[in-house]
Motif scaffolding. Structure first.
Motif, PDB file in Angstrom:
ATOM      1  N   TYR A   1      48.880  35.871  50.165  1.00  0.00           N
ATOM      2  CA  TYR A   1      48.065  35.297  51.551  1.00  0.00           C
ATOM      3  C   TYR A   1      47.065  35.868  51.977  1.00  0.00           C
ATOM      4  CZ  TYR A   1      53.439  35.491  51.450  1.00  0.00           C
ATOM      5  OH  TYR A   1      54.887  35.820  51.416  1.00  0.00           O
ATOM      6  N   CYS A   2      46.047  36.741  50.671  1.00  0.00           N
ATOM      7  CA  CYS A   2      44.317  37.256  51.138  1.00  0.00           C
ATOM      8  C   CYS A   2      44.169  35.241  51.002  1.00  0.00           C
ATOM      9  CB  CYS A   2      43.811  37.869  50.303  1.00  0.00           C
ATOM     10  SG  CYS A   2      45.116  39.146  50.408  1.00  0.00           S
ATOM     11  N   LYS A   3      44.231  34.295  49.921  1.00  0.00           N
ATOM     12  CA  LYS A   3      43.664  33.017  49.640  1.00  0.00           C
ATOM     13  C   LYS A   3      43.702  32.248  51.125  1.00  0.00           C
ATOM     14  CE  LYS A   3      43.170  29.414  46.592  1.00  0.00           C
ATOM     15  NZ  LYS A   3      44.033  28.502  44.997  1.00  0.00           N
ATOM     16  N   ALA A   4      44.338  32.276  51.553  1.00  0.00           N
ATOM     17  CA  ALA A   4      45.342  31.136  52.521  1.00  0.00           C
ATOM     18  C   ALA A   4      44.198  31.988  54.118  1.00  0.00           C
ATOM     19  CB  ALA A   4      46.732  31.224  52.838  1.00  0.00           C
ATOM     20  N   ILE A   5      44.403  33.397  53.663  1.00  0.00           N
ATOM     21  CA  ILE A   5      43.696  33.852  55.122  1.00  0.00           C
ATOM     22  C   ILE A   5      42.050  33.642  54.797  1.00  0.00           C
ATOM     23  CG2 ILE A   5      43.165  36.409  56.470  1.00  0.00           C
ATOM     24  CD1 ILE A   5      45.587  37.304  55.376  1.00  0.00           C
ATOM     25  N   GLY A   6      41.441  33.849  53.655  1.00  0.00           N
ATOM     26  CA  GLY A   6      40.107  33.707  53.645  1.00  0.00           C
ATOM     27  C   GLY A   6      39.495  32.356  53.523  1.00  0.00           C
TER      28      GLY A   6
ATOM     29  N   ALA B   1      40.234  39.437  43.890  1.00  0.00           N
ATOM     30  CA  ALA B   1      40.196  40.038  43.087  1.00  0.00           C
ATOM     31  C   ALA B   1      40.643  41.861  43.780  1.00  0.00           C
ATOM     32  CB  ALA B   1      38.880  41.089  42.885  1.00  0.00           C
ATOM     33  N   ALA B   2      40.143  42.470  45.170  1.00  0.00           N
ATOM     34  CA  ALA B   2      40.220  43.238  45.563  1.00  0.00           C
ATOM     35  C   ALA B   2      41.940  43.583  46.470  1.00  0.00           C
ATOM     36  CB  ALA B   2      39.479  43.568  46.812  1.00  0.00           C
ATOM     37  N   SER B   3      42.231  42.670  46.474  1.00  0.00           N
ATOM     38  CA  SER B   3      43.660  42.351  46.709  1.00  0.00           C
ATOM     39  C   SER B   3      44.872  42.385  45.663  1.00  0.00           C
ATOM     40  CB  SER B   3      44.278  41.089  47.934  1.00  0.00           C
ATOM     41  OG  SER B   3      44.317  39.931  46.826  1.00  0.00           O
ATOM     42  N   LEU B   4      44.519  42.307  44.929  1.00  0.00           N
ATOM     43  CA  LEU B   4      45.130  42.724  42.927  1.00  0.00           C
ATOM     44  C   LEU B   4      44.926  44.178  42.661  1.00  0.00           C
ATOM     45  CD1 LEU B   4      44.363  39.519  40.751  1.00  0.00           C
ATOM     46  CD2 LEU B   4      46.622  40.309  42.130  1.00  0.00           C
TER      47      LEU B   4
ATOM     48  N   TYR C   1      35.507  47.121  46.480  1.00  0.00           N
ATOM     49  CA  TYR C   1      37.088  47.211  46.073  1.00  0.00           C
ATOM     50  C   TYR C   1      38.067  48.465  46.333  1.00  0.00           C
ATOM     51  CZ  TYR C   1      36.258  43.413  43.125  1.00  0.00           C
ATOM     52  OH  TYR C   1      35.802  41.465  42.863  1.00  0.00           O
ATOM     53  N   THR C   2      36.869  49.880  46.232  1.00  0.00           N
ATOM     54  CA  THR C   2      37.554  50.562  46.258  1.00  0.00           C
ATOM     55  C   THR C   2      37.156  50.818  47.958  1.00  0.00           C
ATOM     56  OG1 THR C   2      35.192  51.646  46.684  1.00  0.00           O
ATOM     57  CG2 THR C   2      36.024  51.874  44.465  1.00  0.00           C
ATOM     58  N   LYS C   3      36.582  50.512  49.168  1.00  0.00           N
ATOM     59  CA  LYS C   3      37.368  50.338  50.380  1.00  0.00           C
ATOM     60  C   LYS C   3      38.544  49.410  51.194  1.00  0.00           C
ATOM     61  CE  LYS C   3      33.059  52.679  51.610  1.00  0.00           C
ATOM     62  NZ  LYS C   3      33.067  54.102  51.986  1.00  0.00           N
ATOM     63  N   ALA C   4      38.449  48.481  49.867  1.00  0.00           N
ATOM     64  CA  ALA C   4      39.780  48.121  50.766  1.00  0.00           C
ATOM     65  C   ALA C   4      40.491  49.539  50.012  1.00  0.00           C
ATOM     66  CB  ALA C   4      39.797  46.485  49.265  1.00  0.00           C
TER      67      ALA C   4
ATOM     68  N   ASP D   1      35.643  42.050  56.422  1.00  0.00           N
ATOM     69  CA  ASP D   1      35.594  40.670  56.159  1.00  0.00           C
ATOM     70  C   ASP D   1      37.117  40.808  54.399  1.00  0.00           C
ATOM     71  OD1 ASP D   1      34.818  39.419  57.756  1.00  0.00           O
ATOM     72  OD2 ASP D   1      33.159  39.045  56.693  1.00  0.00           O
ATOM     73  N   ILE D   2      37.401  41.980  54.282  1.00  0.00           N
ATOM     74  CA  ILE D   2      37.460  42.068  52.971  1.00  0.00           C
ATOM     75  C   ILE D   2      39.202  43.402  53.084  1.00  0.00           C
ATOM     76  CG2 ILE D   2      36.577  44.345  51.898  1.00  0.00           C
ATOM     77  CD1 ILE D   2      36.659  42.788  49.167  1.00  0.00           C
ATOM     78  N   VAL D   3      38.826  44.708  54.558  1.00  0.00           N
ATOM     79  CA  VAL D   3      39.866  45.559  54.300  1.00  0.00           C
ATOM     80  C   VAL D   3      40.948  44.460  55.424  1.00  0.00           C
ATOM     81  CG1 VAL D   3      40.680  47.191  55.728  1.00  0.00           C
ATOM     82  CG2 VAL D   3      37.816  47.298  54.120  1.00  0.00           C
ATOM     83  N   PHE D   4      40.104  43.406  56.100  1.00  0.00           N
ATOM     84  CA  PHE D   4      41.816  42.943  57.276  1.00  0.00           C
ATOM     85  C   PHE D   4      41.988  42.230  56.753  1.00  0.00           C
ATOM     86  CE2 PHE D   4      39.039  43.842  61.303  1.00  0.00           C
ATOM     87  CZ  PHE D   4      38.634  45.074  61.161  1.00  0.00           C
ATOM     88  N   PRO D   5      41.689  41.306  55.899  1.00  0.00           N
ATOM     89  CA  PRO D   5      42.477  40.074  55.299  1.00  0.00           C
ATOM     90  C   PRO D   5      43.624  40.596  54.505  1.00  0.00           C
ATOM     91  CG  PRO D   5      40.846  39.233  55.036  1.00  0.00           C
ATOM     92  CD  PRO D   5      40.233  40.515  55.311  1.00  0.00           C
ATOM     93  N   ILE D   6      43.474  41.564  54.340  1.00  0.00           N
ATOM     94  CA  ILE D   6      44.212  42.802  52.718  1.00  0.00           C
ATOM     95  C   ILE D   6      45.282  43.063  53.939  1.00  0.00           C
ATOM     96  CG2 ILE D   6      44.439  44.445  51.067  1.00  0.00           C
ATOM     97  CD1 ILE D   6      41.832  43.487  49.858  1.00  0.00           C
TER      98      ILE D   6
END
Length: 506
Positions: free
Chosen positions: A349-354, A369-372, A433-436, A452-457
């Motif tokens: 899903y993150c890939k599609a949102i990104g 990577a962060a979503s995993l 990654y730690t912030k995500a 941009d990394i926290v919101f999509p996840i």
């Protein structure tokens, strides 16, 4: 803070309720209340209430208490509508709700009927003029949310609510409540007790929640002081869990060596593949990942060299953080498999949102990577305290009271998101990654630079929860949708449905 005076309310079709404001962007100013009137909860009503709550909390810099205040507002609004529905039910069966004997006879039938015919019963509330009124107001020292319905509770109903409020004050944490509540009480009163304890855990004391009933009305008030001081009373329990983090091994040196080799100017797919082949488990995991829904491109990949070629060296470098983590945790923690499968869905899903956000290749690689990795803490917390985590999951889903984060904090003393961030720091993961890990359930608390990394996840997790009917899109802050390039919640829902179908068809 004085009670709001009677005002003229007009029906706003786009908001789905009666109100005194022009639209959702109406200016917020001191001592100028936002009033809302409705008869039942619809998606439009929820959307309006949650957007207004977010606007007030953001403007007053109080977003840190969003989870607990949202839970308290949902609980009281739900109970107000249920109290109204109860009046209609007793009226229709010609029973006197004030008569204890008739009440006891009718309440069991009401519960069954309400569960089976909730929409039908609530449709009749407007015809009988049983409404719910919600007001938001603030001054320099206080923000108040006032929830009122135009019925007076019976003496027995009032006594039960007061008993639950008093009971909540006696518990040190939510774990005590789980132990103390009988199965009968759980269904009837634990929701209110949980929300009160969540408020307390967020620094809002016992005086933050007020209740009164009389003169043909019942009023609940949630008071949020302009300065919130958060005190955690569970340091001993937290220390025990944190000590288990300290006992985790360091991140595998072999993985770090591969990442360093990728950084060298003369690195090639063949060289990196030879290094990876020395580790059979890592080789298998890379092949498996390259054939997963989020990473597969075309037909099935059978060789490691081809897998690395398709993923790309730089992308592989970021993915090695998650693959190394998988290697370390999957055999030691029983909760790993289920969470890892969910994280793979999140990555898809993150890939599609990104891609919708127009991310470049590097940013998209970091996001996936962060979503995993983002739920590492949940793997650990489920393993360290399975009993309380399972109860939290059950109650948060069945009661629709909030994300599990505030409940984890109340019952266990630390959230899985904070625990995950601690692991990421221990293993020297990139700060992205730690912030995500830390903010994916409380995205509005993250610094803008990490949006941009926290919101999509966060959105990918919400998609999974909504698909499982454990959440609603109306709970998503509008600001997050805008950053992720969704113009409306309906556009997001259409996107969610489409991407889920693609994932299931893979």
């Amino acid at each position: 803070m004085a009670s709001p005076k009677a005002v003229s309310l007009e029906y706003k079709q786009e908001l789905g309720l009666h109100t005194n404001i022009d639209d959702i962007n109406h200016p917020i100013s001191e001592n100028s209340p936002f009033h809302f009137k409705f008869f039942q909860i619809t998606d439009e009503v929820e959307n309006t209430l949650y957007q207004v709550l977010d606007r007030f909390l953001l403007q007053l810099d109080l977003i840190i208490v969003r989870d607990s205040v949202l839970a308290a507002m949902k609980e009281t609004v739900t109970n107000a509508i249920k109290a109204n529905a109860k009046r209609v039910f007793f009226k229709n069966r010609a029973s006197n709700i004030e008569n204890e004997e008739e009440y006891e006879t009718g309440i069991a039938e009401f519960k069954k009927t309400y569960l089976e015919n909730r929409e039908l019963i609530e449709d009749s509330l407007q015809r009988n003029n049983f409404g719910v009124f919600v007001s938001f107001i603030h001054n320099k020292s206080l923000m108040r949310i006032r929830i009122m319905n135009n019925v007076q509770l019976t003496a027995a109903e009032s006594a039960r609510i007061k008993e639950r409020i008093d009971k909540a004050k006696t518990y040190n944490d939510l774990a005590d409540a789980f132990v103390d509540m009988s199965s009968e009480q759980e269904g009837a009163g634990l929701g209110l007790i949980m929300t009160l304890m969540m408020l307390r855990n967020d620094g809002l004391g016992d005086s933050a929640f007020k209740f009164e009933s009389g003169e043909n009305k019942t009023v609940f008030m949630i008071d949020i002081p302009s300065k919130v001081t958060k005190e955690n009373q569970q340091l001993e329990k937290i220390d025990h869990i944190v000590s288990q983090i300290d006992n985790l091994p360091t991140f595998p040196k072999a993985i770090k060596d591969i990442q360093d080799a990728i950084d060298k100017p003369n690195s090639s797919i063949g060289t990196i593949a030879e290094m990876i082949k020395r580790d059979i488990a890592l080789s298998a995991n890379i092949l498996k990942l390259s054939n997963s829904a989020a990473f597969r491109r075309g037909g099935r990949v059978e060789s490691l060299d081809r897998a690395i070629q398709l993923i790309g060296l730089k992308e592989l470098q970021t993915l090695l953080y998650s693959l190394g983590t998988k290697q370390m945790l999957e055999d030691k923690f029983p909760a790993f498999t289920a969470i890892w499968e969910k994280s793979n869905e999140s990555a898809y899903y993150c890939k599609a949102i990104g891609q919708k956000m127009g991310m470049n290749k590097t940013d998209l690689s970091n996001l996936m990577a962060a979503s995993l990795l983002h739920d590492i803490g949940e793997i650990l917390l489920l393993s360290f305290d399975q009993k309380h985590m399972s109860k939290i999951k059950t109650y948060s889903n069945s009661r629709e009271i909030a994300s599990t984060i505030s409940l984890e904090e109340s019952a266990i003393g630390i959230t899985h998101s904070k625990l995950g961030a601690m692991v990421g720091e221990k293993w020297n993961f990139p700060i992205l990654y730690t912030k995500a890990m830390e903010f994916h359930h409380r995205p509005l608390l993250a610094n803008d630079v990490y949006a941009d990394i926290v919101f999509p996840i966060y959105l990918s997790d919400m998609m999974i929860s909504i698909n499982a009917k454990e959440a609603k899109s109306s709970e998503i802050p509008t600001e997050i949708l805008k950053v992720c390039k969704f113009q409306s919640k309906s556009e997001f829902d259409s996107f969610r449905t489409k991407i889920r179908e693609q994932f299931l068809a893979f």
